[in-house]
Write a protein that holds these residues in place. Structure first.
Motif, PDB file in Angstrom:
ATOM      1  N   ILE A  66       0.836  -1.199   0.000  1.00 53.33           N
ATOM      2  CA  ILE A  66       0.000   0.000   0.000  1.00 53.33           C
ATOM      3  C   ILE A  66       0.876   1.256   0.000  1.00 53.33           C
ATOM      4  O   ILE A  66       0.787   2.102  -0.889  1.00 53.33           O
ATOM      5  CB  ILE A  66      -0.945  -0.012   1.216  1.00 53.33           C
ATOM      6  CG1 ILE A  66      -1.964  -1.150   1.095  1.00 53.33           C
ATOM      7  CG2 ILE A  66      -1.670   1.331   1.352  1.00 53.33           C
ATOM      8  CD1 ILE A  66      -2.797  -1.377   2.348  1.00 53.33           C
ATOM      9  N   SER A  67       1.726   1.377   0.998  1.00 53.23           N
ATOM     10  CA  SER A  67       2.525   2.601   1.136  1.00 53.23           C
ATOM     11  C   SER A  67       3.454   2.825  -0.042  1.00 53.23           C
ATOM     12  O   SER A  67       3.674   3.966  -0.459  1.00 53.23           O
ATOM     13  CB  SER A  67       3.355   2.541   2.422  1.00 53.23           C
ATOM     14  OG  SER A  67       2.629   3.014   3.533  1.00 53.23           O
ATOM     15  N   TRP A  68       4.001   1.744  -0.588  1.00 53.96           N
ATOM     16  CA  TRP A  68       5.069   1.887  -1.575  1.00 53.96           C
ATOM     17  C   TRP A  68       4.649   1.446  -2.969  1.00 53.96           C
ATOM     18  O   TRP A  68       5.503   1.135  -3.810  1.00 53.96           O
ATOM     19  CB  TRP A  68       6.292   1.105  -1.094  1.00 53.96           C
ATOM     20  CG  TRP A  68       6.624   1.414   0.328  1.00 53.96           C
ATOM     21  CD1 TRP A  68       6.600   0.563   1.391  1.00 53.96           C
ATOM     22  CD2 TRP A  68       6.995   2.688   0.877  1.00 53.96           C
ATOM     23  NE1 TRP A  68       6.932   1.206   2.544  1.00 53.96           N
ATOM     24  CE2 TRP A  68       7.182   2.514   2.260  1.00 53.96           C
ATOM     25  CE3 TRP A  68       7.185   3.963   0.316  1.00 53.96           C
ATOM     26  CZ2 TRP A  68       7.551   3.566   3.108  1.00 53.96           C
ATOM     27  CZ3 TRP A  68       7.540   5.009   1.153  1.00 53.96           C
ATOM     28  CH2 TRP A  68       7.725   4.813   2.525  1.00 53.96           C
ATOM     29  N   TYR A  69       3.343   1.461  -3.218  1.00 52.22           N
ATOM     30  CA  TYR A  69       2.818   0.970  -4.494  1.00 52.22           C
ATOM     31  C   TYR A  69       3.453   1.674  -5.694  1.00 52.22           C
ATOM     32  O   TYR A  69       3.780   1.036  -6.696  1.00 52.22           O
ATOM     33  CB  TYR A  69       1.300   1.162  -4.518  1.00 52.22           C
ATOM     34  CG  TYR A  69       0.642   0.712  -5.807  1.00 52.22           C
ATOM     35  CD1 TYR A  69       0.439  -0.637  -6.058  1.00 52.22           C
ATOM     36  CD2 TYR A  69       0.222   1.635  -6.760  1.00 52.22           C
ATOM     37  CE1 TYR A  69      -0.155  -1.066  -7.232  1.00 52.22           C
ATOM     38  CE2 TYR A  69      -0.379   1.214  -7.934  1.00 52.22           C
ATOM     39  CZ  TYR A  69      -0.562  -0.129  -8.174  1.00 52.22           C
ATOM     40  OH  TYR A  69      -1.139  -0.546  -9.334  1.00 52.22           O
ATOM     41  N   ILE A 100       8.352  10.506   5.688  1.00 53.94           N
ATOM     42  CA  ILE A 100       7.111  11.060   5.149  1.00 53.94           C
ATOM     43  C   ILE A 100       6.105  11.153   6.288  1.00 53.94           C
ATOM     44  O   ILE A 100       5.676  10.127   6.831  1.00 53.94           O
ATOM     45  CB  ILE A 100       6.556  10.175   4.013  1.00 53.94           C
ATOM     46  CG1 ILE A 100       7.614   9.992   2.911  1.00 53.94           C
ATOM     47  CG2 ILE A 100       5.282  10.777   3.435  1.00 53.94           C
ATOM     48  CD1 ILE A 100       7.773   8.580   2.454  1.00 53.94           C
ATOM     49  N   ALA A 101       5.758  12.375   6.691  1.00 60.46           N
ATOM     50  CA  ALA A 101       4.817  12.595   7.792  1.00 60.46           C
ATOM     51  C   ALA A 101       5.099  11.670   8.963  1.00 60.46           C
ATOM     52  O   ALA A 101       4.234  10.912   9.404  1.00 60.46           O
ATOM     53  CB  ALA A 101       3.377  12.413   7.296  1.00 60.46           C
ATOM     54  N   PRO A 102       6.329  11.689   9.498  1.00 64.69           N
ATOM     55  CA  PRO A 102       6.695  10.689  10.503  1.00 64.69           C
ATOM     56  C   PRO A 102       6.021  10.905  11.840  1.00 64.69           C
ATOM     57  O   PRO A 102       5.792  12.038  12.280  1.00 64.69           O
ATOM     58  CB  PRO A 102       8.216  10.881  10.631  1.00 64.69           C
ATOM     59  CG  PRO A 102       8.433  12.327  10.299  1.00 64.69           C
ATOM     60  CD  PRO A 102       7.429  12.621   9.215  1.00 64.69           C
ATOM     61  N   GLY A 103       5.712   9.807  12.509  1.00 65.44           N
ATOM     62  CA  GLY A 103       5.265   9.866  13.881  1.00 65.44           C
ATOM     63  C   GLY A 103       6.435  10.113  14.807  1.00 65.44           C
ATOM     64  O   GLY A 103       7.594  10.147  14.391  1.00 65.44           O
ATOM     65  N   GLY A 104       6.127  10.285  16.088  1.00 68.74           N
ATOM     66  CA  GLY A 104       7.164  10.451  17.089  1.00 68.74           C
ATOM     67  C   GLY A 104       7.639  11.865  17.301  1.00 68.74           C
ATOM     68  O   GLY A 104       8.589  12.088  18.059  1.00 68.74           O
ATOM     69  N   LEU A 105       6.979  12.837  16.668  1.00 67.91           N
ATOM     70  CA  LEU A 105       7.472  14.212  16.730  1.00 67.91           C
ATOM     71  C   LEU A 105       6.441  15.189  17.287  1.00 67.91           C
ATOM     72  O   LEU A 105       6.575  16.400  17.111  1.00 67.91           O
ATOM     73  CB  LEU A 105       7.932  14.669  15.335  1.00 67.91           C
ATOM     74  CG  LEU A 105       9.097  13.873  14.745  1.00 67.91           C
ATOM     75  CD1 LEU A 105       9.409  14.355  13.321  1.00 67.91           C
ATOM     76  CD2 LEU A 105      10.337  13.948  15.622  1.00 67.91           C
ATOM     77  N   VAL A 106       5.417  14.672  17.943  1.00 64.68           N
ATOM     78  CA  VAL A 106       4.447  15.551  18.611  1.00 64.68           C
ATOM     79  C   VAL A 106       4.348  15.145  20.078  1.00 64.68           C
ATOM     80  O   VAL A 106       4.351  13.952  20.396  1.00 64.68           O
ATOM     81  CB  VAL A 106       3.053  15.498  17.945  1.00 64.68           C
ATOM     82  CG1 VAL A 106       3.119  16.039  16.519  1.00 64.68           C
ATOM     83  CG2 VAL A 106       2.492  14.086  17.953  1.00 64.68           C
ATOM     84  N   ALA A 153       1.580  11.419   1.509  1.00 62.95           N
ATOM     85  CA  ALA A 153       2.179  12.353   0.550  1.00 62.95           C
ATOM     86  C   ALA A 153       2.942  11.642  -0.554  1.00 62.95           C
ATOM     87  O   ALA A 153       2.985  12.122  -1.694  1.00 62.95           O
ATOM     88  CB  ALA A 153       3.097  13.325   1.292  1.00 62.95           C
ATOM     89  N   GLN A 154       3.561  10.497  -0.260  1.00 61.05           N
ATOM     90  CA  GLN A 154       4.328   9.794  -1.288  1.00 61.05           C
ATOM     91  C   GLN A 154       3.423   9.212  -2.359  1.00 61.05           C
ATOM     92  O   GLN A 154       3.874   8.974  -3.489  1.00 61.05           O
ATOM     93  CB  GLN A 154       5.216   8.714  -0.648  1.00 61.05           C
ATOM     94  CG  GLN A 154       4.535   7.393  -0.356  1.00 61.05           C
ATOM     95  CD  GLN A 154       3.623   7.443   0.868  1.00 61.05           C
ATOM     96  OE1 GLN A 154       3.392   8.474   1.474  1.00 61.05           O
ATOM     97  NE2 GLN A 154       3.088   6.290   1.239  1.00 61.05           N
ATOM     98  N   LEU A 155       2.150   8.989  -2.030  1.00 61.03           N
ATOM     99  CA  LEU A 155       1.173   8.530  -3.008  1.00 61.03           C
ATOM    100  C   LEU A 155       0.438   9.689  -3.664  1.00 61.03           C
ATOM    101  O   LEU A 155       0.231   9.702  -4.881  1.00 61.03           O
ATOM    102  CB  LEU A 155       0.147   7.611  -2.326  1.00 61.03           C
ATOM    103  CG  LEU A 155       0.589   6.181  -2.017  1.00 61.03           C
ATOM    104  CD1 LEU A 155      -0.369   5.531  -1.026  1.00 61.03           C
ATOM    105  CD2 LEU A 155       0.683   5.344  -3.283  1.00 61.03           C
ATOM    106  N   GLU A 156       0.055  10.667  -2.856  1.00 57.28           N
ATOM    107  CA  GLU A 156      -0.729  11.796  -3.364  1.00 57.28           C
ATOM    108  C   GLU A 156       0.097  12.703  -4.276  1.00 57.28           C
ATOM    109  O   GLU A 156      -0.414  13.233  -5.265  1.00 57.28           O
ATOM    110  CB  GLU A 156      -1.264  12.622  -2.199  1.00 57.28           C
ATOM    111  CG  GLU A 156      -2.251  11.899  -1.310  1.00 57.28           C
ATOM    112  CD  GLU A 156      -2.728  12.789  -0.186  1.00 57.28           C
ATOM    113  OE1 GLU A 156      -3.453  13.769  -0.471  1.00 57.28           O
ATOM    114  OE2 GLU A 156      -2.371  12.532   0.981  1.00 57.28           O
ATOM    115  N   ALA A 157       1.353  12.920  -3.907  1.00 59.33           N
ATOM    116  CA  ALA A 157       2.225  13.831  -4.667  1.00 59.33           C
ATOM    117  C   ALA A 157       3.413  13.033  -5.198  1.00 59.33           C
ATOM    118  O   ALA A 157       4.576  13.385  -4.985  1.00 59.33           O
ATOM    119  CB  ALA A 157       2.674  14.986  -3.793  1.00 59.33           C
ATOM    120  N   HIS A 158       3.119  11.944  -5.904  1.00 61.21           N
ATOM    121  CA  HIS A 158       4.148  10.995  -6.340  1.00 61.21           C
ATOM    122  C   HIS A 158       5.226  11.667  -7.196  1.00 61.21           C
ATOM    123  O   HIS A 158       6.428  11.468  -6.967  1.00 61.21           O
ATOM    124  CB  HIS A 158       3.481   9.860  -7.117  1.00 61.21           C
ATOM    125  CG  HIS A 158       4.442   8.939  -7.795  1.00 61.21           C
ATOM    126  ND1 HIS A 158       5.275   8.091  -7.100  1.00 61.21           N
ATOM    127  CD2 HIS A 158       4.716   8.741  -9.120  1.00 61.21           C
ATOM    128  CE1 HIS A 158       6.017   7.402  -7.957  1.00 61.21           C
ATOM    129  NE2 HIS A 158       5.695   7.770  -9.173  1.00 61.21           N
TER     130      HIS A 158
END
Length: 299
Positions: A47-50, A130-136, A271-276
């Protein structure tokens, strides 16, 4: 139904931790490796890397595993937080014969990639986050955070049942995550739907949430540590991301010694899918820079 295999990818399995890790791969085995870590929820590597495995495979060896509890990986107990998941990725890399790589991570996978860089810096030649977790420090606001914490305390059996029920509304879920649903490839949406109703498919993410959600703060908040990551890093974040605020990526990029943020307008969480096309325009030169970087005399 047949699991999704992205264009240009081959499917294989590695023996890790007494189970089988499904790995999507592409490219010349002798080429510089990239390791792709998918997100949470009902995500998997396909899914993520299609859209990325094929173009990345033209210049790199691509290794894209399904994390324990996700996709086609079987026989491994889902480990929980990003610290343990990073170690699982390290063991998968070793099983694949990858000593070090440029590591990509999206959302939860970005959190895992950050932890891998902090826990095993010698295995990470560079980061693409890409939009990583762990930063809020808090999930959205204190009320939303408290509700999420309470939900995470429910028995696992109930959490899995609720996840399966929510999986019936896949298209609504995807629409809530992305800025423009029309950018989503139909095979990705269909695979997301299959993963959402897979028996036990939501257990791994439920354990991640339980491990990272404190009563009042996020337990995986890494902002105080990211300045220690020396690996060159590219952040890629949609400005309309409803899931992970871009402010965290912006602050982390400013703290890290060799990091840059690409802020993408009219773009949501995937974002990697939407703005490929924009993503490739940014990531390919970044990878070329790392590939052509002079060797460190200390290596």
């Amino acid at each position: 139904m047949t699991p999704l295999v992205p264009p240009g990818a081959q499917t294989g399995f590695l023996a890790v931790d007494g189970g089988r890790v499904r790995v999507l791969s592409a490219g010349d085995p002798a080429a510089p490796p990239v390791v792709l870590i998918h997100g949470g929820g009902t995500d998997n590597a396909a899914i993520s890397w299609y859209r990325l495995i094929e173009p990345l495979g033209r210049t790199h060896r691509v290794v894209a595993p399904d994390l324990p509890g996700f996709g086609g990986t079987t026989g491994i107990e889902p480990p929980g937080g990003p610290w343990e998941q990073a170690e699982a990725v390290a063991r998968t890399m070793s099983a694949a014969g990858v000593e070090s790589a440029v590591v990509f991570g999206v959302s939860m996978g970005g959190d895992v990639a950050l932890r891998l860089a902090l826990q095993r810096p010698g295995m990470v030649d560079g980061l693409v986050l890409i939009a990583p977790g762990g930063l809020v420090p808090v999930l959205h606001n204190r009320f939303a955070h408290g509700a999420a914490w309470l939900s995470a305390q429910l028995p696992e059996r109930l959490l899995v049942a609720l996840g399966a029920f929510a999986g019936r509304f896949t298209r609504s879920t995807v629409r809530a995550v992305v800025h423009d649903f029309g950018t989503m490839p139909e095979p990705v949406v269909e695979e997301f739907a299959r993963e959402a109703v897979r028996p036990g498919g939501s257990l791994a993410f439920a354990r991640y949430n339980r491990a990272t959600l404190g009563r009042r703060v996020m337990l995986n908040y890494a902002m105080g540590e990211v300045g220690n990551i020396a690996a060159p890093t590219l952040f890629f974040h949609g400005e309309n991301d409803p899931m992970v605020p871009i402010a965290g990526s912006r602050e982390a990029a400013a703290l890290m010694p060799d990091a840059r943020l690409v802020s993408v307008p009219e773009c949501g969480h995937w974002a990697q899918l939407e703005a490929h096309d924009r993503f490739l325009a940014e990531v390919l030169p970044f990878l070329d820079r790392l590939r052509n970087r002079p060797a460190d005399p200390a290596d």
